[in-house]
Design a protein around this motif. Structure first.
Motif, PDB file in Angstrom:
ATOM      1  N   ALA A  67     -10.511   2.634  -5.248  1.00 45.71           N
ATOM      2  CA  ALA A  67     -11.246   1.738  -4.341  1.00 45.71           C
ATOM      3  C   ALA A  67     -11.553   2.470  -3.041  1.00 45.71           C
ATOM      4  N   SER A  68     -12.380   1.823  -2.187  1.00 50.62           N
ATOM      5  CA  SER A  68     -12.721   2.483  -0.919  1.00 50.62           C
ATOM      6  C   SER A  68     -11.637   2.234   0.129  1.00 50.62           C
ATOM      7  N   GLN A  69     -10.852   1.171  -0.086  1.00 49.83           N
ATOM      8  CA  GLN A  69      -9.681   0.979   0.777  1.00 49.83           C
ATOM      9  C   GLN A  69      -8.545   0.325  -0.016  1.00 49.83           C
ATOM     10  N   ASN A  70      -7.328   0.516   0.483  1.00 46.56           N
ATOM     11  CA  ASN A  70      -6.186  -0.066  -0.224  1.00 46.56           C
ATOM     12  C   ASN A  70      -6.274  -1.587  -0.213  1.00 46.56           C
ATOM     13  N   LEU A  71      -5.946  -2.175  -1.357  1.00 50.61           N
ATOM     14  CA  LEU A  71      -5.947  -3.632  -1.452  1.00 50.61           C
ATOM     15  C   LEU A  71      -4.826  -4.043  -2.393  1.00 50.61           C
ATOM     16  N   LEU A  72      -4.152  -5.132  -2.032  1.00 45.54           N
ATOM     17  CA  LEU A  72      -3.108  -5.657  -2.916  1.00 45.54           C
ATOM     18  C   LEU A  72      -3.326  -7.138  -3.114  1.00 45.54           C
ATOM     19  N   SER A  73      -3.379  -7.566  -4.378  1.00 43.09           N
ATOM     20  CA  SER A  73      -3.370  -9.010  -4.615  1.00 43.09           C
ATOM     21  C   SER A  73      -2.191  -9.329  -5.526  1.00 43.09           C
ATOM     22  N   ILE A  74      -1.500 -10.427  -5.180  1.00 44.54           N
ATOM     23  CA  ILE A  74      -0.345 -10.861  -5.981  1.00 44.54           C
ATOM     24  C   ILE A  74      -0.677 -12.244  -6.513  1.00 44.54           C
ATOM     25  N   ASN A  75      -0.715 -12.371  -7.797  1.00 43.76           N
ATOM     26  CA  ASN A  75      -1.081 -13.633  -8.454  1.00 43.76           C
ATOM     27  C   ASN A  75      -2.390 -14.191  -7.892  1.00 43.76           C
ATOM     28  N   GLY A  76      -3.363 -13.317  -7.690  1.00 45.41           N
ATOM     29  CA  GLY A  76      -4.701 -13.745  -7.275  1.00 45.41           C
ATOM     30  C   GLY A  76      -4.874 -13.931  -5.773  1.00 45.41           C
ATOM     31  N   VAL A  77      -3.808 -13.753  -5.006  1.00 42.32           N
ATOM     32  CA  VAL A  77      -3.914 -13.949  -3.545  1.00 42.32           C
ATOM     33  C   VAL A  77      -3.799 -12.589  -2.851  1.00 42.32           C
ATOM     34  N   THR A  89       4.320  -1.559  -1.227  1.00 39.18           N
ATOM     35  CA  THR A  89       3.484  -1.048  -2.327  1.00 39.18           C
ATOM     36  C   THR A  89       2.856   0.281  -1.944  1.00 39.18           C
ATOM     37  N   PHE A  90       2.222   0.326  -0.772  1.00 39.90           N
ATOM     38  CA  PHE A  90       1.468   1.547  -0.455  1.00 39.90           C
ATOM     39  C   PHE A  90       2.351   2.663   0.089  1.00 39.90           C
ATOM     40  N   ASP A  91       3.510   2.324   0.650  1.00 40.89           N
ATOM     41  CA  ASP A  91       4.476   3.391   0.970  1.00 40.89           C
ATOM     42  C   ASP A  91       4.839   4.110  -0.330  1.00 40.89           C
ATOM     43  N   PHE A  92       4.960   3.323  -1.376  1.00 44.28           N
ATOM     44  CA  PHE A  92       5.333   3.888  -2.679  1.00 44.28           C
ATOM     45  C   PHE A  92       4.153   4.660  -3.296  1.00 44.28           C
ATOM     46  N   VAL A  93       3.003   4.000  -3.388  1.00 37.61           N
ATOM     47  CA  VAL A  93       1.827   4.629  -4.012  1.00 37.61           C
ATOM     48  C   VAL A  93       1.460   5.923  -3.288  1.00 37.61           C
ATOM     49  N   ASN A  94       1.576   5.921  -1.954  1.00 40.18           N
ATOM     50  CA  ASN A  94       1.199   7.118  -1.177  1.00 40.18           C
ATOM     51  C   ASN A  94       2.129   8.312  -1.406  1.00 40.18           C
ATOM     52  N   LEU A  95       3.244   8.067  -2.063  1.00 37.11           N
ATOM     53  CA  LEU A  95       4.106   9.195  -2.431  1.00 37.11           C
ATOM     54  C   LEU A  95       3.441  10.050  -3.519  1.00 37.11           C
ATOM     55  N   PHE A  96       2.464   9.410  -4.221  1.00 43.09           N
ATOM     56  CA  PHE A  96       1.853  10.076  -5.369  1.00 43.09           C
ATOM     57  C   PHE A  96       0.408  10.506  -5.153  1.00 43.09           C
ATOM     58  N   THR A  97      -0.264   9.867  -4.205  1.00 46.01           N
ATOM     59  CA  THR A  97      -1.688  10.136  -4.052  1.00 46.01           C
ATOM     60  C   THR A  97      -2.189   9.764  -2.656  1.00 46.01           C
ATOM     61  N   SER A  98      -3.296  10.390  -2.266  1.00 46.19           N
ATOM     62  CA  SER A  98      -3.928   9.961  -1.018  1.00 46.19           C
ATOM     63  C   SER A  98      -5.186   9.135  -1.341  1.00 46.19           C
ATOM     64  N   GLU A  99      -5.456   8.932  -2.647  1.00 52.71           N
ATOM     65  CA  GLU A  99      -6.585   8.071  -3.059  1.00 52.71           C
ATOM     66  C   GLU A  99      -6.322   6.631  -2.622  1.00 52.71           C
ATOM     67  N   LYS A 100      -7.400   5.903  -2.322  1.00 49.15           N
ATOM     68  CA  LYS A 100      -7.247   4.472  -2.027  1.00 49.15           C
ATOM     69  C   LYS A 100      -7.268   3.716  -3.364  1.00 49.15           C
ATOM     70  N   LEU A 101      -6.397   2.729  -3.441  1.00 46.36           N
ATOM     71  CA  LEU A 101      -6.297   1.986  -4.705  1.00 46.36           C
ATOM     72  C   LEU A 101      -6.298   0.479  -4.460  1.00 46.36           C
TER      73      LEU A 101
END
Ligand code: PMV
Length: 333
Positions: A67-77, A89-101
């Motif tokens: 994605a163009s920026q990090n986004l998190l939805s939990i159960n649709g919210v 979530t992103f502290d964790f994800v950023n351990l693996f990549t600098s891509e936005k997800l």
């Protein structure tokens, strides 16, 4: 000891994504012998071994897309970018990549109510990352990575009884599936309060470790409980398994009660249900309980006692952890 980044770099080859999106499902797990306390904070190595049973279709689905920026939805919210779940979530994800997800997660179990939603969430996240970055990592490696997100997540990559035995060697400290099928076993969820818990398990375990005078004794007992439980499961000795699991959990809550200040997860409804379980047992119905970092209880029983237990607990949600019915839309490869 090695730091988190270097540890990850040795476990998987970090590289650019090979596909635009990927999804995965991981089951939640309930510990019969609890993980409570860390030997190493950086790498989430536990003080004692633990052993769990997976909850089959109760768990987390995670879908990741570039994605163009990090986004998190939990159960649709959508989660706010300054919320704890977004940060975690992103502290964790950023351990693996600098891509936005964009991370879309869906839990089939209440979130953060002591029902191990963070375990299934981090396990699903790691499995989806494995697909998107094409690491082709074995389960043991993915389990080590999930452990960094949440200790108990290392037991959520497989269905069945999973032990997390190694507390010392970071390369061997992962969830291992026991080769046991127990078709008659049932887990009952008694959900009294599905709200987020007041004290997260991470803080609560550190506080217990630091301030409860009974913590070391619990650890010693828990190591013996692990051995007893392991044997009981191998022998399908339900009485031994249930008694040990219940003792392990209630003694842990006693240790938390002695922390300063005390940590009390039980509510009046929890204690009423504990009494009811004990009454049922006195009346000859073999049912045991376990409790995690929240007021809810999980019951352990055998299929033959289902009717008696449902008659006592109308609100019980029953799970067959060894059901052979296919998981729908599980995204697991
Ligand atoms: O993995 P964490 O940090 O959410 O801790 C899990 C703690 C318990 O659920 C209470 C016990 C366990 O072994 O799952």
């Amino acid at each position: 000891m090695i730091d988190k980044k270097s540890y990850i770099n040795k476990l998987v080859q970090l590289k650019a994504p090979s596909v635009n999106n990927a999804s995965a499902y991981a089951p939640s797990n309930i510990a019969l012998c609890k993980y409570w306390g860390k030997k190493n904070l950086e790498l989430n190595l536990p003080t004692t071994p633990s052993l769990s049973i997976s909850l089959r279709d109760r768990g987390s689905h995670a879908k990741l897309s570039l994605a163009s920026q990090n986004l998190l939805s939990i159960n649709g919210v959508n989660a706010l970018s300054d919320s704890p779940s977004f940060k975690r979530t992103f502290d964790f994800v950023n351990l693996f990549t600098s891509e936005k997800l964009a991370v879309h997660s869906r839990n089939t179990i209440p979130t953060a109510a002591g029902l191990a939603s963070s375990a299934s969430y981090f396990a699903a996240l790691v499995m989806a990352l494995n697909k998107i970055f094409d690491w082709q990592a074995p389960i043991s490696t993915l389990s080590c990575l999930a452990r960094l997100g949440s200790g108990s997540a290392c037991r959520s990559l497989q269905h069945g009884f999973v032990k997390w035995f190694n507390c010392d060697d970071p390369w061997q400290s992962y969830g291992e599936l026991m080769d046991i099928q127990w078709e008659e076993l049932r887990i009952g969820l008694l959900i009294f309060d599905a709200k987020e818990k007041a004290i997260l398990s991470r803080q609560a375990m550190l506080h217990t470790q630091k301030t409860s005078p009974f913590y070391q004794t619990w650890c010693e007992n828990s190591r013996s409980d692990f051995v007893l439980l392991h044997k009981a499961i191998e022998q399908k000795n339900f009485t031994q398994m249930g008694e040990t699991a219940e003792y392990n959990a209630l003694s842990l809550h006693a240790v938390m009660l002695a922390a300063r200040p005390a940590i009390i997860y039980s509510q009046p409804t929890t204690l009423q249900a504990v009494s009811k379980v004990h009454e049922l047992r006195s009346a000859g119905v073999e049912v045991y309980l376990t409790q995690d970092a929240g007021p809810n209880l999980k019951l352990l029983f055998l299929k033959k006692d289902l009717n008696a237990i449902q008659a006592a607990f109308a609100e019980l949600e029953v799970i067959n952890p060894f059901s052979t019915v296919n998981l729908i839309d599980n995204g697991v490869s």
